[in-house]
Design a protein around this motif. Structure first.
Motif, PDB file in Angstrom:
ATOM      1  N   GLU A   1      -2.827  -4.612  -8.365  1.00 37.75           N
ATOM      2  CA  GLU A   1      -4.104  -3.937  -8.155  1.00 37.75           C
ATOM      3  C   GLU A   1      -5.118  -4.876  -7.528  1.00 37.75           C
ATOM      4  O   GLU A   1      -5.851  -4.503  -6.607  1.00 37.75           O
ATOM      5  CB  GLU A   1      -4.634  -3.412  -9.489  1.00 37.75           C
ATOM      6  CG  GLU A   1      -5.850  -2.512  -9.375  1.00 37.75           C
ATOM      7  CD  GLU A   1      -5.543  -1.210  -8.657  1.00 37.75           C
ATOM      8  OE1 GLU A   1      -6.465  -0.678  -8.004  1.00 37.75           O
ATOM      9  OE2 GLU A   1      -4.394  -0.730  -8.732  1.00 37.75           O
TER      10      GLU A   1
ATOM     11  N   ARG B   1      -8.377   3.338   0.151  1.00 41.22           N
ATOM     12  CA  ARG B   1      -8.500   1.880   0.215  1.00 41.22           C
ATOM     13  C   ARG B   1      -7.670   1.308   1.350  1.00 41.22           C
ATOM     14  O   ARG B   1      -8.111   0.385   2.039  1.00 41.22           O
ATOM     15  CB  ARG B   1      -8.070   1.287  -1.136  1.00 41.22           C
ATOM     16  CG  ARG B   1      -8.280  -0.198  -1.264  1.00 41.22           C
ATOM     17  CD  ARG B   1      -8.221  -0.647  -2.715  1.00 41.22           C
ATOM     18  NE  ARG B   1      -7.024  -0.176  -3.411  1.00 41.22           N
ATOM     19  CZ  ARG B   1      -6.787  -0.400  -4.712  1.00 41.22           C
ATOM     20  NH1 ARG B   1      -7.675  -1.057  -5.441  1.00 41.22           N
ATOM     21  NH2 ARG B   1      -5.684   0.054  -5.281  1.00 41.22           N
ATOM     22  N   ARG B   2      -6.465   1.821   1.538  1.00 38.25           N
ATOM     23  CA  ARG B   2      -5.632   1.339   2.642  1.00 38.25           C
ATOM     24  C   ARG B   2      -6.285   1.589   3.987  1.00 38.25           C
ATOM     25  O   ARG B   2      -6.308   0.718   4.863  1.00 38.25           O
ATOM     26  CB  ARG B   2      -4.246   2.006   2.567  1.00 38.25           C
ATOM     27  CG  ARG B   2      -3.164   1.266   3.359  1.00 38.25           C
ATOM     28  CD  ARG B   2      -3.187   1.574   4.837  1.00 38.25           C
ATOM     29  NE  ARG B   2      -3.141   3.005   5.080  1.00 38.25           N
ATOM     30  CZ  ARG B   2      -3.669   3.588   6.147  1.00 38.25           C
ATOM     31  NH1 ARG B   2      -4.337   2.882   7.071  1.00 38.25           N
ATOM     32  NH2 ARG B   2      -3.593   4.908   6.307  1.00 38.25           N
TER      33      ARG B   2
ATOM     34  N   GLY C   1      -0.699   6.971  -3.422  1.00 40.20           N
ATOM     35  CA  GLY C   1      -1.949   7.720  -3.298  1.00 40.20           C
ATOM     36  C   GLY C   1      -3.136   6.902  -2.847  1.00 40.20           C
ATOM     37  O   GLY C   1      -4.228   7.452  -2.700  1.00 40.20           O
ATOM     38  N   ASP C   2      -2.924   5.618  -2.630  1.00 38.62           N
ATOM     39  CA  ASP C   2      -4.025   4.705  -2.305  1.00 38.62           C
ATOM     40  C   ASP C   2      -4.389   4.807  -0.830  1.00 38.62           C
ATOM     41  O   ASP C   2      -4.417   3.821  -0.098  1.00 38.62           O
ATOM     42  CB  ASP C   2      -3.596   3.283  -2.660  1.00 38.62           C
ATOM     43  CG  ASP C   2      -4.752   2.298  -2.647  1.00 38.62           C
ATOM     44  OD1 ASP C   2      -5.853   2.689  -2.242  1.00 38.62           O
ATOM     45  OD2 ASP C   2      -4.550   1.149  -3.040  1.00 38.62           O
ATOM     46  N   THR C   3      -4.672   6.007  -0.354  1.00 37.79           N
ATOM     47  CA  THR C   3      -4.918   6.195   1.070  1.00 37.79           C
ATOM     48  C   THR C   3      -6.323   5.771   1.482  1.00 37.79           C
ATOM     49  O   THR C   3      -6.531   5.297   2.598  1.00 37.79           O
ATOM     50  CB  THR C   3      -4.696   7.664   1.454  1.00 37.79           C
ATOM     51  OG1 THR C   3      -5.521   8.491   0.611  1.00 37.79           O
ATOM     52  CG2 THR C   3      -3.236   8.053   1.256  1.00 37.79           C
TER      53      THR C   3
ATOM     54  N   ARG D   1      -9.247   2.008  -9.590  1.00 39.77           N
ATOM     55  CA  ARG D   1      -8.207   2.814  -8.956  1.00 39.77           C
ATOM     56  C   ARG D   1      -8.742   4.165  -8.478  1.00 39.77           C
ATOM     57  O   ARG D   1      -8.382   4.652  -7.404  1.00 39.77           O
ATOM     58  CB  ARG D   1      -7.044   3.024  -9.928  1.00 39.77           C
ATOM     59  CG  ARG D   1      -6.236   1.762 -10.158  1.00 39.77           C
ATOM     60  CD  ARG D   1      -5.118   1.991 -11.160  1.00 39.77           C
ATOM     61  NE  ARG D   1      -4.185   3.048 -10.747  1.00 39.77           N
ATOM     62  CZ  ARG D   1      -3.203   2.871  -9.874  1.00 39.77           C
ATOM     63  NH1 ARG D   1      -3.031   1.694  -9.287  1.00 39.77           N
ATOM     64  NH2 ARG D   1      -2.388   3.878  -9.565  1.00 39.77           N
TER      65      ARG D   1
ATOM     66  N   PHE E   1       0.826  -1.203   0.000  1.00 38.11           N
ATOM     67  CA  PHE E   1       0.000   0.000   0.000  1.00 38.11           C
ATOM     68  C   PHE E   1       0.863   1.256   0.000  1.00 38.11           C
ATOM     69  O   PHE E   1       0.555   2.237  -0.686  1.00 38.11           O
ATOM     70  CB  PHE E   1      -0.928   0.002   1.215  1.00 38.11           C
ATOM     71  CG  PHE E   1      -2.203  -0.776   1.015  1.00 38.11           C
ATOM     72  CD1 PHE E   1      -3.205  -0.289   0.194  1.00 38.11           C
ATOM     73  CD2 PHE E   1      -2.407  -1.989   1.649  1.00 38.11           C
ATOM     74  CE1 PHE E   1      -4.385  -0.989   0.010  1.00 38.11           C
ATOM     75  CE2 PHE E   1      -3.576  -2.705   1.475  1.00 38.11           C
ATOM     76  CZ  PHE E   1      -4.572  -2.208   0.645  1.00 38.11           C
TER      77      PHE E   1
ATOM     78  N   GLU F   1      -6.965  -4.314  -3.912  1.00 39.38           N
ATOM     79  CA  GLU F   1      -8.424  -4.182  -3.934  1.00 39.38           C
ATOM     80  C   GLU F   1      -9.104  -5.252  -3.098  1.00 39.38           C
ATOM     81  O   GLU F   1     -10.065  -4.965  -2.379  1.00 39.38           O
ATOM     82  CB  GLU F   1      -8.931  -4.238  -5.379  1.00 39.38           C
ATOM     83  CG  GLU F   1     -10.443  -4.155  -5.524  1.00 39.38           C
ATOM     84  CD  GLU F   1     -11.027  -2.791  -5.186  1.00 39.38           C
ATOM     85  OE1 GLU F   1     -12.250  -2.720  -4.943  1.00 39.38           O
ATOM     86  OE2 GLU F   1     -10.269  -1.799  -5.165  1.00 39.38           O
TER      87      GLU F   1
ATOM     88  N   ALA G   1      -6.354   6.056  -5.879  1.00 39.35           N
ATOM     89  CA  ALA G   1      -5.073   5.883  -6.573  1.00 39.35           C
ATOM     90  C   ALA G   1      -5.075   6.663  -7.887  1.00 39.35           C
ATOM     91  O   ALA G   1      -6.133   6.978  -8.436  1.00 39.35           O
ATOM     92  CB  ALA G   1      -4.820   4.395  -6.838  1.00 39.35           C
TER      93      ALA G   1
ATOM     94  N   GLU H   1       2.133   2.082  -3.438  1.00 34.45           N
ATOM     95  CA  GLU H   1       1.126   2.697  -4.305  1.00 34.45           C
ATOM     96  C   GLU H   1       1.056   4.196  -4.079  1.00 34.45           C
ATOM     97  O   GLU H   1       0.765   4.965  -4.980  1.00 34.45           O
ATOM     98  CB  GLU H   1      -0.239   2.043  -4.068  1.00 34.45           C
ATOM     99  CG  GLU H   1      -1.384   2.602  -4.874  1.00 34.45           C
ATOM    100  CD  GLU H   1      -1.135   2.544  -6.377  1.00 34.45           C
ATOM    101  OE1 GLU H   1      -1.260   3.594  -7.036  1.00 34.45           O
ATOM    102  OE2 GLU H   1      -0.797   1.465  -6.883  1.00 34.45           O
TER     103      GLU H   1
END
Length: 549
Positions: free
Chosen positions: A451, A320-321, A316-318, A432, A311, A455, A437, A314
């Protein structure tokens, strides 16, 4: 003799008696709403009620522990020190292990109950039931039997194919397994029947729809590397308009959001039924009773350092994380909401990774998000996803990439293969964007696998992805073991950091690094010892299945 059959392959028979209590011998259980032959089905509603148990209690054993122990711990997304499942993180898992046996028992119980319903309908007087209701009930039974076998073949490889328990009354100790291609052919047949017979547009009721069957078919075809058919089925689902992405990723895992617009198929749980009937994942995963307020919250499994790093990579995947993994000091307004929310303590590190699970952790009975379905000790009312719409979008993207890459039979897509196809990129970016993301103009197969990992992390899927990246495998030795090569899958696993930190947050200066080496024959689990002892044929080479019906 009949009881022994139930013990061997989970061929539980529907009866007029309702079994209750705390027995965990899932092979011997009958559905929560048992039915009898003859004149029982007097209304459409009665027939629909008979299909409801196929989504609940028979799945409890799989959902309770062994399903996520295999897919998430063996897959490298979680780790544990719990002695009953810690071996799922090291391999091989003993075929005498209780949870390993449940990997077999629970789906076969689903198979048994689907078979019983199918055969029961054939013998019942259904003259008062509408043809559409009858077709739908049969469709649901075939759907869930196909789903159960999809779990079984991905877990064990070749397994027995059972359509009628009575066929084996006289040879219960010599039931053969069927080859992986035959099991997949059986699954496809079941799902095509379901697609043609299940009612369209009803997934929001908690029952599988025609669209649910199409989505499952898309996934099964993807595993078979039939990219053309996977794409056709995925596009059926996309074009139907029955499903859509939830706007907020976190809303997928709020207690009140069962059977939302993204839910294609899910295990259905009831909190007021108690253990065996409710979702027990929160009890194991929640960091403490301060979250659940029901006396559980054992923190018995936690995200691996490797998943946290995935995570972080990635970037910018804040969003979903945040709703997948709790980090020390992080605040959740929806947990302990009546007291201003819950903040994970800085010292939280129940498994030495300075992280805790958030998915399927829904909070206390008093939390507003649980007002509709409730939650109780070891029994949440929140569903467990079998499949959701984001999967269909990524299947469509992968099918397009597969069509372009054209991998050889039995070989996986090269991880460096890429696509800039507008349709593939569109659906990839939709997933995304909802995750927070960044958008891309092309992606590689390695990107797509990553991905999928982010996810669907903690949703009982990743180990199966690792097992299929090297292509559709069907090699079986004379003793029934699966030995096809998995070089990419083994390499991905070997790279994972499965270790622990010596200290709690923020001190990461001392890392006890740990990595797992997986052998080719460990991508499938062993037939449970008690099953093999009762039926030695389970360890022999598979026998071709007769598909003439």
């Amino acid at each position: 003799m009949k009881r022994k059959i139930n013990k061997i392959l989970g061929f539980a028979l529907l009866s007029g008696a309702l079994l209750t209590g705390c027995s965990k011998r899932f092979f011997d259980r009958v559905p929560g709403t048992s039915v009898t032959t003859g004149t029982y089905y007097q209304t459409d509603a009665q027939l629909m009620a008979a299909t409801a148990p196929l989504y609940g209690t028979p799945w409890f054993g799989f959902n309770n522990k062994c399903g996520w122990a295999m897919t998430e711990i063996t897959g490298g997304n979680m780790r544990t020190w719990s002695s009953d499942i810690s071996m799922f993180g090291s391999l091989p898992v003993s075929n005498a292990n209780t949870e390993e046996r449940t990997l077999w028992n629970s789906p076969f119980t689903v198979v048994a109950q689907c078979n019983a319903l199918i055969n029961n309908i054939a013998n019942a007087n259904t003259s008062a039931v509408t043809p559409s209701a009858l077709s739908n009930a049969l469709g649901e039974a075939h759907l869930m039997r196909g789903v159960a076998y999809f779990y079984l073949v991905r877990t064990f490889g070749n397994v027995p194919l059972i359509e009628n328990t009575s066929d084996f009354l006289d040879n219960f100790d010599s039931v053969p397994t069927r080859s992986i291609p035959d099991v997949y052919k059986f699954i496809v047949r079941d799902l095509k029947f379901a697609e043609a017979n299940c009612t369209p547009g009803v997934a929001s009721t908690g029952h599988g729809s025609s669209g649910s069957a199409s989505a499952m078919l898309a996934k099964v075809y993807l595993y078979m590397q039939n990219y053309d058919s996977a794409r056709i089925e995925a596009e059926k689902v996309i074009n139907s308009g029955e499903f859509a992405l939830m706007d907020n990723f976190g809303d997928l895992f709020r207690g009140n959001n069962n059977n939302n617009k993204e839910s294609i198929l899910a295990m259905q749980w009831i909190s007021n039924g108690g253990y065996d009937y409710g979702n027990s994942i929160q009890a194991s995963w929640a960091y403490s009773n301060a979250i659940t307020q029901t006396g559980d919250g054992y923190g018995s499994a936690a995200p691996t350092i490797d998943l946290v790093r995935a995570f972080e990579k990635e970037g910018g995947d804040t969003v979903r994380r945040h709703y997948t993994i709790m980090l020390p000091g992080e605040h959740y307004a929806e947990l302990n909401a009546n007291s201003g929310g819950y903040t994970l303590p800085l010292s939280a590190s129940s498994q030495g990774t300075q992280a805790q699970p958030k998915k399927y952790v829904i909070g206390a009975p008093s939390d507003p998000d649980n007002s509709l379905y409730g939650t109780a000790a070891q029994a949440g009312g929140n569903n467990t996803y079998i499949m959701r719409y984001a999967d269909v979008l990524l299947i469509e993207a992968e099918a397009i990439l597969g069509q372009q890459a054209k991998p050889a039979a039995g070989k996986g897509i090269d991880t460096s293969a890429s696509t800039s196809d507008a349709t593939a990129v569109k659906y990839y970016n939709m997933v995304r964007k909802r995750a927070g993301a960044g958008q891309v103009k092309s992606f590689t197969y390695r990107d797509l696998l990553g991905e999928r990992r982010l996810e669907f992390a903690l949703e009982m899927d990743y180990w199966f992805d690792l097992g299929r990246v090297d292509g559709f495998k069907a090699t079986t030795t004379s003793n029934g073991m699966q030995t096809a090569p998995h070089p990419v899958g083994r390499a991905l696993i070997a790279q994972q950091e499965r270790g622990t930190y010596e200290n709690t947050y923020p001190d990461k200066s001392v890392l006890y690094s740990s990595h797992l080496t997986v052998a080719d024959n460990e991508f499938y689990f062993l037939v449970p010892a008690n099953e093999a002892t009762s039926d030695p044929k389970l360890l022999e080479a598979p026998v071709p299945y007769d598909f003439t019906w």
